[in-house]
Enzyme design. Structure first.
Site, PDB file in Angstrom:
ATOM      1  N   GLU A  60       0.807  -1.227   0.000  1.00 47.15           N
ATOM      2  CA  GLU A  60       0.000   0.000   0.000  1.00 47.15           C
ATOM      3  C   GLU A  60       0.839   1.275   0.000  1.00 47.15           C
ATOM      4  O   GLU A  60       0.299   2.363  -0.164  1.00 47.15           O
ATOM      5  CB  GLU A  60      -0.916  -0.006   1.239  1.00 47.15           C
ATOM      6  CG  GLU A  60      -1.929  -1.157   1.213  1.00 47.15           C
ATOM      7  CD  GLU A  60      -2.640  -1.337   2.557  1.00 47.15           C
ATOM      8  OE1 GLU A  60      -2.320  -0.587   3.503  1.00 47.15           O
ATOM      9  OE2 GLU A  60      -3.508  -2.233   2.640  1.00 47.15           O
ATOM     10  N   ARG A  61       2.146   1.133   0.198  1.00 43.56           N
ATOM     11  CA  ARG A  61       3.013   2.322   0.297  1.00 43.56           C
ATOM     12  C   ARG A  61       4.463   1.895   0.073  1.00 43.56           C
ATOM     13  O   ARG A  61       4.788   0.711   0.155  1.00 43.56           O
ATOM     14  CB  ARG A  61       2.877   2.970   1.686  1.00 43.56           C
ATOM     15  CG  ARG A  61       3.303   2.046   2.815  1.00 43.56           C
ATOM     16  CD  ARG A  61       3.174   2.674   4.184  1.00 43.56           C
ATOM     17  NE  ARG A  61       3.770   1.828   5.206  1.00 43.56           N
ATOM     18  CZ  ARG A  61       3.195   0.777   5.752  1.00 43.56           C
ATOM     19  NH1 ARG A  61       1.960   0.436   5.376  1.00 43.56           N
ATOM     20  NH2 ARG A  61       3.811   0.065   6.677  1.00 43.56           N
ATOM     21  N   ASP A 113      11.361  -4.357 -10.635  1.00 44.70           N
ATOM     22  CA  ASP A 113      12.586  -4.682  -9.899  1.00 44.70           C
ATOM     23  C   ASP A 113      12.671  -3.930  -8.571  1.00 44.70           C
ATOM     24  O   ASP A 113      13.299  -4.411  -7.625  1.00 44.70           O
ATOM     25  CB  ASP A 113      13.800  -4.354 -10.767  1.00 44.70           C
ATOM     26  CG  ASP A 113      13.855  -5.227 -12.018  1.00 44.70           C
ATOM     27  OD1 ASP A 113      13.862  -6.455 -11.876  1.00 44.70           O
ATOM     28  OD2 ASP A 113      13.879  -4.666 -13.137  1.00 44.70           O
ATOM     29  N   GLY A 157       6.268  -4.858 -13.649  1.00 46.37           N
ATOM     30  CA  GLY A 157       6.698  -3.464 -13.674  1.00 46.37           C
ATOM     31  C   GLY A 157       6.919  -2.947 -15.078  1.00 46.37           C
ATOM     32  O   GLY A 157       6.388  -3.494 -16.049  1.00 46.37           O
ATOM     33  N   ASP A 205      16.128   6.533 -16.365  1.00 44.68           N
ATOM     34  CA  ASP A 205      15.316   5.709 -15.465  1.00 44.68           C
ATOM     35  C   ASP A 205      14.426   6.571 -14.568  1.00 44.68           C
ATOM     36  O   ASP A 205      13.212   6.356 -14.466  1.00 44.68           O
ATOM     37  CB  ASP A 205      16.251   4.836 -14.620  1.00 44.68           C
ATOM     38  CG  ASP A 205      15.547   3.625 -14.036  1.00 44.68           C
ATOM     39  OD1 ASP A 205      14.324   3.474 -14.253  1.00 44.68           O
ATOM     40  OD2 ASP A 205      16.210   2.817 -13.370  1.00 44.68           O
TER      41      ASP A 205
END
Length: 369
Positions: free
Chosen positions: A56-57, A82, A112, A179
């Site tokens: 959640e965080r 990652d 991701g 990135d």
């Protein structure tokens, strides 16, 4: 989890119990849906029971694996990018029982944007290059087979006293800029890096600093896998055998403190102006970036790339386009250098630019690993 050619590997028990750590916001935000539609049916058929923990965080997974009794699970599965695996690895390394816990198999399922480790494992398994759902299916199938092999970790120490453990890579300059600057385009998935590359090319920056490394001898054996322990402070003297504190972290046996010059048998790069420096330990930097084709999961090597000042924007773009096929070194660009190392040190002249570890931003300061 990877059936790596020439590697010894273990097998997960059947039935198998897996703790799945899932970030629903990673990548294009489809991780939970993809887990339910692609992954769960395959795992059920393979007799792998899952407990799903939805983060959640930031640092939620880090705290979970650091504090939880993990004995009820046979494997930890990360369904995200990652960055979440980086959290998990460093959470595990903060446990007093890290030596035992780090023997528990870890699995990465690509959820991701970059999915570099998942792409690397797919590559080591001998599969064709794929992305998106096909990569997820391939990685889930490897989990279903239950084969697990050892993987290298790199220990990083910073000038401000941080100790970090990295499974993928450390970067400074252009690649790290792409990135982090492209984070705002996360919803685009892997395409965010293409857009970020073009933007960073337009405002190409140079970075001044000193790069040093300990070369890996050709054909030399991998470093000793179970080093003597210390309290984890970089450069701390190793205590006599039998007197180490329980749960102490492994010593950085190849490094001297950052306040001292590197040892005489290290190589110091004469140039001090770089476009980028990247130390990678696996084959892929992203789903479509085969940066270190020679890398293997457990080769005891840091694959160090650096790009010196003077490279043109056109050549830089050619390098990144060639990296999709792993042919960038065939371009014989005089500005691009690649060495196999066992340790490295990077000392920026100024606190300028972004540093990253496993795709996560770090303050710009002297670092060695």
């Amino acid at each position: 989890l990877s059936p790596c050619l020439g590697d010894s590997y273990g097998v997960l028990p059947r039935p198998c119990r897996a703790l799945v750590l899932l970030n629903p916001r990673s990548g294009a935000g489809r991780a939970l849906e993809d887990f339910q539609t692609v992954v769960q049916p395959m795992l059920a058929e393979a007799d792998i029971a899952t407990t799903v923990f939805i983060t959640e965080r930031p640092n939620h997974a880090h705290e979970k694996v650091r504090d939880e009794d993990l004995s009820q699970w046979d494997t930890l599965v990360v369904m995200a990018g990652d960055g979440l695996l980086y959290e998990v690895v460093n959470g595990l390394m903060e446990r007093p029982d890290w030596r035992e816990t780090m023997k528990k198999p870890l699995c990465i399922l690509p959820g991701g944007s970059g999915n570099a480790l998942a792409a690397s494992i797919n590559h080591y398994a001998g599969n064709d290059h794929v992305a998106k759902k096909k990569l997820l299916t391939n990685c889930t199938f490897i989990l279903c087979k239950g084969l697990h092999a050892q993987m290298d970790l790199v220990s990083l120490s910073t000038a401000s006293g941080k100790r970090l453990f990295s499974f993928l890579g450390f970067g400074w300059g252009f690649i790290s800029d792409v990135d982090i600057d492209s984070e705002k385009y996360r919803r685009l998935g892997n395409a965010r890096f293409t857009l970020g590359t073009l933007q960073c090319l337009a405002k190409l920056r140079l970075y001044r600093g000193r790069l040093s490394y300990l070369p890996a001898e050709p054909g030399s054996p991998a470093p000793h896998r179970d080093p003597p322990v210390t309290n984890g402070r970089p450069g701390h003297i190793v205590p006599p055998a039998g007197t180490e504190a329980a749960g102490a972290l492994p010593t950085d046996s190849l490094l001297v403190p950052l306040c001292q010059p590197v040892p005489a048998h290290w190589t110091v790069v004469p140039e001090e102006e770089f476009v980028t420096v990247y130390a990678i330990y696996q084959s892929h930097l992203g789903t479509n970036l085969l940066m270190a084709p020679a890398a293997r999961l457990h080769d005891g090597c840091i694959h160090l790339f650096y790009l010196k000042a003077g490279v043109s924007r056109v050549t830089l773009l050619k390098i990144f386009l060639a990296m999709a096929r792993g042919t960038h070194l065939d371009l014989n660009c005089p500005h691009l250098h690649y060495v196999r190392a066992r340790a490295f040190r990077l000392e920026p002249r100024l606190a300028a630019g972004i540093m990253t570890v496993d795709g996560e931003a770090l303050a710009c300061e002297a670092v060695q690993g």
